[in-house]
Design a protein around this motif. Sequence first.
Motif, short mmCIF file in Angstrom:
data_model
loop_
_atom_site.label_atom_id
_atom_site.label_comp_id
_atom_site.label_asym_id
_atom_site.label_seq_id
_atom_site.Cartn_x
_atom_site.Cartn_y
_atom_site.Cartn_z
N PRO A 50 186.84 -42.94 -31.49
CA PRO A 50 186.43 -43.31 -30.46
C PRO A 50 185.19 -41.99 -29.87
O PRO A 50 185.58 -41.06 -30.48
CB PRO A 50 188.09 -42.29 -30.04
CG PRO A 50 188.66 -42.35 -31.15
CD PRO A 50 187.96 -42.47 -32.46
N TYR A 51 185.00 -42.69 -28.55
CA TYR A 51 184.49 -41.56 -27.73
C TYR A 51 182.63 -41.77 -28.39
O TYR A 51 181.84 -41.67 -27.74
CB TYR A 51 184.71 -40.11 -27.70
CG TYR A 51 186.19 -39.97 -27.40
CD1 TYR A 51 186.55 -40.47 -25.55
CD2 TYR A 51 187.01 -39.40 -27.78
CE1 TYR A 51 187.61 -40.29 -25.20
CE2 TYR A 51 188.39 -39.65 -26.64
CZ TYR A 51 188.31 -39.98 -25.73
OH TYR A 51 189.72 -39.54 -25.20
N ALA A 113 189.95 -34.41 -23.73
CA ALA A 113 189.87 -35.75 -24.40
C ALA A 113 190.51 -35.99 -26.02
O ALA A 113 191.34 -36.17 -26.41
CB ALA A 113 188.30 -35.95 -25.40
N PRO A 129 180.65 -37.00 -30.76
CA PRO A 129 180.79 -37.49 -29.36
C PRO A 129 180.10 -37.13 -28.27
O PRO A 129 182.09 -35.67 -28.56
CB PRO A 129 182.47 -38.07 -29.57
CG PRO A 129 182.47 -38.10 -30.83
CD PRO A 129 182.00 -37.29 -31.23
N ALA A 131 181.08 -37.27 -25.00
CA ALA A 131 181.97 -37.62 -24.71
C ALA A 131 183.52 -37.46 -24.48
O ALA A 131 184.50 -37.31 -23.95
CB ALA A 131 182.89 -39.47 -24.47
N ALA A 132 183.76 -36.95 -25.92
CA ALA A 132 185.08 -35.97 -26.61
C ALA A 132 184.35 -34.57 -26.81
O ALA A 132 185.25 -33.90 -27.07
CB ALA A 132 185.22 -36.40 -27.75
N MET B 1 191.24 -40.71 -18.73
CA MET B 1 191.37 -39.65 -19.33
C MET B 1 192.28 -38.82 -19.31
O MET B 1 192.75 -38.20 -19.86
CB MET B 1 190.25 -39.24 -19.34
CG MET B 1 189.68 -38.43 -20.93
SD MET B 1 188.23 -37.43 -21.19
CE MET B 1 187.83 -39.11 -20.79
#
Lengths: 390, 140
Positions: A50-51, A113, A129, A131-132, B1
């Motif tokens: 994910p991410y 995350a 990632p 985003a994480a 999130m």
Amino acid sequence: MRALCWTGAGRVAVRQVPDPELRNGHDAIVRVRLSATCGGDLPLLAGRAPYLADGDVLGHEFLGEVVAVGPQVHRHRVGDRVVVSSTVACGSCWQCRSGAPWCCDNGNLVPEASELAYGQAVPGAFGRPTAAGGFAGGHAEYVRVPYADVGAFGIPDEVSDERALFAADAAPAGWLAAELGGVHPGAVVAVWGAGAVGQLTARAASLLGADRVIIMDPREDRLRMARRHTDAETVDPRHPDIPAELRERTGGRGPDICVEAVGPAWDGRPRSLAERLTGAAERPPAVHEAMHSCRKGGTVVVLGEFTGQVDAFPLGAVGAKGLRVRGARQHGAGQVPTLLERMARDELRTEHLATHRLPLEEGARGYALFRDRRDGCVRALFSPDLPPAG
Amino acid sequence: MRHRTRRAGTAAGMLARLAGARRRFHPADPRPDAPPAGGWEVVTVNRPPNEVLPGGRRPEPLRRLGHAVQVDVWPAPAGRGTELAARIRPGAALPGLAAHVAGDDPDRVVRTALRQAKQLAETGEVLNADRSPIDRGLAG
Ligand SMILES: NC(=O)c1ccc[n+]([C@@H]2O[C@H](COP(=O)([O-])OP(=O)(O)OC[C@H]3O[C@@H](n4cnc5c(N)ncnc54)[C@H](O)[C@@H]3O)[C@@H](O)[C@H]2O)c1
Ligand SMILES: [Zn+2]
Ligand SMILES: [Zn+2]
């Protein structure tokens, strides 16, 4: 600069991206000389993590030359040849100070995350990632290295790039597994996976005095390599009952320490939308076998990088057999200086694992070779300095 | 999130701890025995309490959140430094820009400020993300 970016499930491509800049006083910028693929990249490549976003730069195993340092960097100067630890740790929080930099509180830009996934923020890493909370990776001309005094290590002149590169991740991961497993003189150690990480785990176990090291892998070519370059014995991959074979070889006890260095069962398939939405679990046959084979009161170390949940975890064995289960994503702060010394003394050799060396431009081909384990590929190395073929 | 259960767990843990005997050091709280109203966020900082709140002054960037935010510290067990807690005072609103950034999630602003205060105290800096090509004027 040029960088190898993830561009969608199963795809990577070299793109022009902005050069990194110093963003903190503890940062260094490293001009990459060599980087490597790792089993941990395969789930990312396949789009199972994910991410991960289009354009994220891959690669967490790299070395190069320092070309800029922030004002708070004291241990490195411009021109130093350094290998960089794959995980980002600050060196100052309680976890770092108590010798567990892989549990650092500060090395992550998006702590939410991992809090969501695991209940606590875990350190970021290169080539993961963004985003994480990950950092742009090492398959690039330049990399920004945060907390450079903690995560970058000067390489002794005697150690070649091909050797030192393995100090970024695979060698310290193997060493950490042996340490977490409590390998001691006389111990019997079993290792699942004869990739670079598994082979270096076997080597670490021998150097720490293990009496016997047994390594398993479905791939005969990797077992052959392990027999040639480590003290490990191997199990015929066609053996129908590996735990029974291990029991027999260990006087009926089972190995004292069982290390899983395999990761998610790889079927080469990108994750389907349904799997993404339902969070369908991976199945870890090697973890299963390790738990099953381990002696009562022994230790199972899970090195494999799983992206979340797994199915069929033999939880009963933990209680019934009194097992200890350990895991970690290595950070080199504890091990890398010693490993580099061992490399300089020729006690630790890794050149045989560097089976392929390609220009960065051929990153897609390198990852395909590594993923499919074609042509004996154990690690594909990329160099931004090699001219593209043709 | 955002993770609702994590927040709930944190708040419950804070309530239990604030009510308990481990609360020993509260220079910033004028009414240390007042019952907490919940909504606390907390981080452990690997520095002694007098460095986390030097002279009782709250660290950046918590200071910027003004008096809408209540701050408390006490020593963490086993030499792990200081537990630094903050929450938005019941009924209070964040000032100016912070309120704007917070949108409908002011607790997250408090949580981020706590993390940054921790990083500043431990490493001397707040870890920065890379700037986007747009921020660097490189887009296009
Ligand atoms: N924890 C850490 O710090 C750390 C560091 C580096 C890598 N890793 C992880 O370690 C794992 C291995 O890394 P690698 O680079 O050596 O990967 P790799 O893909 O090159 O090697 C994995 C090996 O496992 C073998 N294998 C597959 N199924 C098996 C089974 N059931 N039993 C035994 N062997 C099996 C494969 O044939 C392959 O040779 C990856 O999951 C990677 O993410 C962890
Ligand atoms: Zn790796
Ligand atoms: Zn740390």
